[in-house]
Design a protein around this motif. Sequence first.
Motif, PDB file in Angstrom:
ATOM      1  N   HIS A  46      -1.490  14.854  -5.646  1.00 30.52           N
ATOM      2  CA  HIS A  46      -0.047  15.090  -5.596  1.00 30.52           C
ATOM      3  C   HIS A  46       0.269  16.412  -6.281  1.00 30.52           C
ATOM      4  O   HIS A  46      -0.183  16.645  -7.404  1.00 30.52           O
ATOM      5  CB  HIS A  46       0.680  13.943  -6.299  1.00 30.52           C
ATOM      6  CG  HIS A  46       2.163  14.026  -6.254  1.00 30.52           C
ATOM      7  ND1 HIS A  46       2.882  13.972  -5.079  1.00 30.52           N
ATOM      8  CD2 HIS A  46       3.070  14.162  -7.244  1.00 30.52           C
ATOM      9  CE1 HIS A  46       4.179  14.055  -5.362  1.00 30.52           C
ATOM     10  NE2 HIS A  46       4.314  14.182  -6.665  1.00 30.52           N
ATOM     11  N   SER A  47       1.019  17.269  -5.588  1.00 31.64           N
ATOM     12  CA  SER A  47       1.363  18.566  -6.173  1.00 31.64           C
ATOM     13  C   SER A  47       2.825  18.900  -5.929  1.00 31.64           C
ATOM     14  O   SER A  47       3.434  18.437  -4.966  1.00 31.64           O
ATOM     15  CB  SER A  47       0.476  19.673  -5.588  1.00 31.64           C
ATOM     16  OG  SER A  47       0.769  19.862  -4.217  1.00 31.64           O
ATOM     17  N   LYS A  48       3.367  19.701  -6.849  1.00 27.36           N
ATOM     18  CA  LYS A  48       4.709  20.274  -6.716  1.00 27.36           C
ATOM     19  C   LYS A  48       4.554  21.775  -6.867  1.00 27.36           C
ATOM     20  O   LYS A  48       4.007  22.241  -7.856  1.00 27.36           O
ATOM     21  CB  LYS A  48       5.637  19.749  -7.809  1.00 27.36           C
ATOM     22  CG  LYS A  48       6.054  18.329  -7.593  1.00 27.36           C
ATOM     23  CD  LYS A  48       6.868  17.787  -8.752  1.00 27.36           C
ATOM     24  CE  LYS A  48       8.182  18.484  -8.892  1.00 27.36           C
ATOM     25  NZ  LYS A  48       9.081  17.814  -9.836  1.00 27.36           N
ATOM     26  N   VAL A  49       5.008  22.513  -5.863  1.00 29.37           N
ATOM     27  CA  VAL A  49       4.946  23.961  -5.911  1.00 29.37           C
ATOM     28  C   VAL A  49       6.372  24.476  -6.012  1.00 29.37           C
ATOM     29  O   VAL A  49       7.210  24.186  -5.150  1.00 29.37           O
ATOM     30  CB  VAL A  49       4.233  24.531  -4.666  1.00 29.37           C
ATOM     31  CG1 VAL A  49       4.223  26.049  -4.705  1.00 29.37           C
ATOM     32  CG2 VAL A  49       2.824  23.981  -4.568  1.00 29.37           C
ATOM     33  N   ASN A 102      -1.309  27.024  -3.591  1.00 29.63           N
ATOM     34  CA  ASN A 102      -1.264  26.610  -4.991  1.00 29.63           C
ATOM     35  C   ASN A 102      -1.524  25.122  -5.169  1.00 29.63           C
ATOM     36  O   ASN A 102      -1.554  24.632  -6.285  1.00 29.63           O
ATOM     37  CB  ASN A 102       0.102  26.944  -5.601  1.00 29.63           C
ATOM     38  CG  ASN A 102       0.332  28.436  -5.653  1.00 29.63           C
ATOM     39  OD1 ASN A 102      -0.610  29.206  -5.773  1.00 29.63           O
ATOM     40  ND2 ASN A 102       1.570  28.850  -5.546  1.00 29.63           N
ATOM     41  N   ALA A 103      -1.671  24.373  -4.079  1.00 24.86           N
ATOM     42  CA  ALA A 103      -1.941  22.935  -4.165  1.00 24.86           C
ATOM     43  C   ALA A 103      -3.320  22.728  -4.774  1.00 24.86           C
ATOM     44  O   ALA A 103      -4.170  23.607  -4.713  1.00 24.86           O
ATOM     45  CB  ALA A 103      -1.865  22.292  -2.781  1.00 24.86           C
ATOM     46  N   PRO A 104      -3.571  21.569  -5.375  1.00 21.04           N
ATOM     47  CA  PRO A 104      -4.859  21.360  -6.031  1.00 21.04           C
ATOM     48  C   PRO A 104      -6.012  21.334  -5.035  1.00 21.04           C
ATOM     49  O   PRO A 104      -5.851  20.904  -3.906  1.00 21.04           O
ATOM     50  CB  PRO A 104      -4.707  19.989  -6.692  1.00 21.04           C
ATOM     51  CG  PRO A 104      -3.662  19.295  -5.886  1.00 21.04           C
ATOM     52  CD  PRO A 104      -2.722  20.383  -5.438  1.00 21.04           C
ATOM     53  N   ASN A 149      -1.322  19.669 -11.540  1.00 18.44           N
ATOM     54  CA  ASN A 149      -1.050  18.693 -10.494  1.00 18.44           C
ATOM     55  C   ASN A 149      -1.725  17.380 -10.879  1.00 18.44           C
ATOM     56  O   ASN A 149      -2.420  17.306 -11.883  1.00 18.44           O
ATOM     57  CB  ASN A 149      -1.555  19.217  -9.151  1.00 18.44           C
ATOM     58  CG  ASN A 149      -0.867  20.518  -8.794  1.00 18.44           C
ATOM     59  OD1 ASN A 149       0.332  20.560  -8.581  1.00 18.44           O
ATOM     60  ND2 ASN A 149      -1.627  21.593  -8.762  1.00 18.44           N
ATOM     61  N   THR A 150      -1.530  16.326 -10.084  1.00 13.90           N
ATOM     62  CA  THR A 150      -2.067  15.025 -10.462  1.00 13.90           C
ATOM     63  C   THR A 150      -2.905  14.407  -9.349  1.00 13.90           C
ATOM     64  O   THR A 150      -2.770  14.770  -8.178  1.00 13.90           O
ATOM     65  CB  THR A 150      -0.935  14.049 -10.846  1.00 13.90           C
ATOM     66  OG1 THR A 150      -0.085  13.849  -9.724  1.00 13.90           O
ATOM     67  CG2 THR A 150      -0.117  14.580 -12.011  1.00 13.90           C
ATOM     68  N   CYS A 151      -3.752  13.446  -9.740  1.00 23.23           N
ATOM     69  CA  CYS A 151      -4.586  12.758  -8.768  1.00 23.23           C
ATOM     70  C   CYS A 151      -5.030  11.411  -9.322  1.00 23.23           C
ATOM     71  O   CYS A 151      -4.969  11.161 -10.523  1.00 23.23           O
ATOM     72  CB  CYS A 151      -5.798  13.594  -8.389  1.00 23.23           C
ATOM     73  SG  CYS A 151      -6.903  13.934  -9.760  1.00 23.23           S
ATOM     74  N   LYS A 164      -5.288  14.872 -14.081  1.00 20.48           N
ATOM     75  CA  LYS A 164      -4.592  16.156 -14.039  1.00 20.48           C
ATOM     76  C   LYS A 164      -5.538  17.252 -13.565  1.00 20.48           C
ATOM     77  O   LYS A 164      -6.656  17.362 -14.047  1.00 20.48           O
ATOM     78  CB  LYS A 164      -4.064  16.522 -15.428  1.00 20.48           C
ATOM     79  CG  LYS A 164      -3.249  15.429 -16.067  1.00 20.48           C
ATOM     80  CD  LYS A 164      -1.810  15.762 -16.067  1.00 20.48           C
ATOM     81  CE  LYS A 164      -1.085  14.634 -16.806  1.00 20.48           C
ATOM     82  NZ  LYS A 164       0.230  14.468 -16.458  1.00 20.48           N
ATOM     83  N   ALA A 179       3.925  13.892 -11.900  1.00 21.29           N
ATOM     84  CA  ALA A 179       3.864  15.356 -11.835  1.00 21.29           C
ATOM     85  C   ALA A 179       5.239  15.901 -12.223  1.00 21.29           C
ATOM     86  O   ALA A 179       6.262  15.371 -11.786  1.00 21.29           O
ATOM     87  CB  ALA A 179       3.494  15.823 -10.434  1.00 21.29           C
TER      88      ALA A 179
END
Length: 150
Positions: free
Chosen positions: A67-70, A37-39, A55-57, A51, A148
């Motif tokens: 940067h991702s939060k799962v 599920n990470a970008p 997620n963000t970058c 975005k 995020a």
Amino acid sequence: MRNSVTKATRSIAVAALALTALGTTTSAHAASAPSANAPTLYAAGCPGDGKINGNTCTSLSSGAVFHSKVLGANVTITTSYKKVSGGKITAQLGYSHRGTYHYGGTFTQSAGTTKSSSWTSYDSGFRCAPTIGLLKVNSQGTFQTPVASC
């Protein structure tokens, strides 16, 4: 007009370098691999708003920080750096949460590679708390992603 042509030429060059780099992922330290599920690590950096699918970058001149939060039974945070150009760096990946900073091990990285670090939290209060991805490069400073959250 000349500035637009220069920017377009740079974008094409960065995209070509990034396409060459696809599939060369290594881990910054002994952490779990990024989730499915990470970008996706986009070839030419990230969109202007920072975005991607929740997620963000952040685009940098030599690549992009992701940067991702799962969310699941626990929370997995992953920060990655896709380096598409420039000289070798020594750096650390990390994240910021409520004024505290967490970093993985120090690594060296060359163009055409991706490094990732992941952290897992079982704290239910952490689930929707905002986090920021960090890339701390020796002698250059720290670069960060947008916030995020859920």
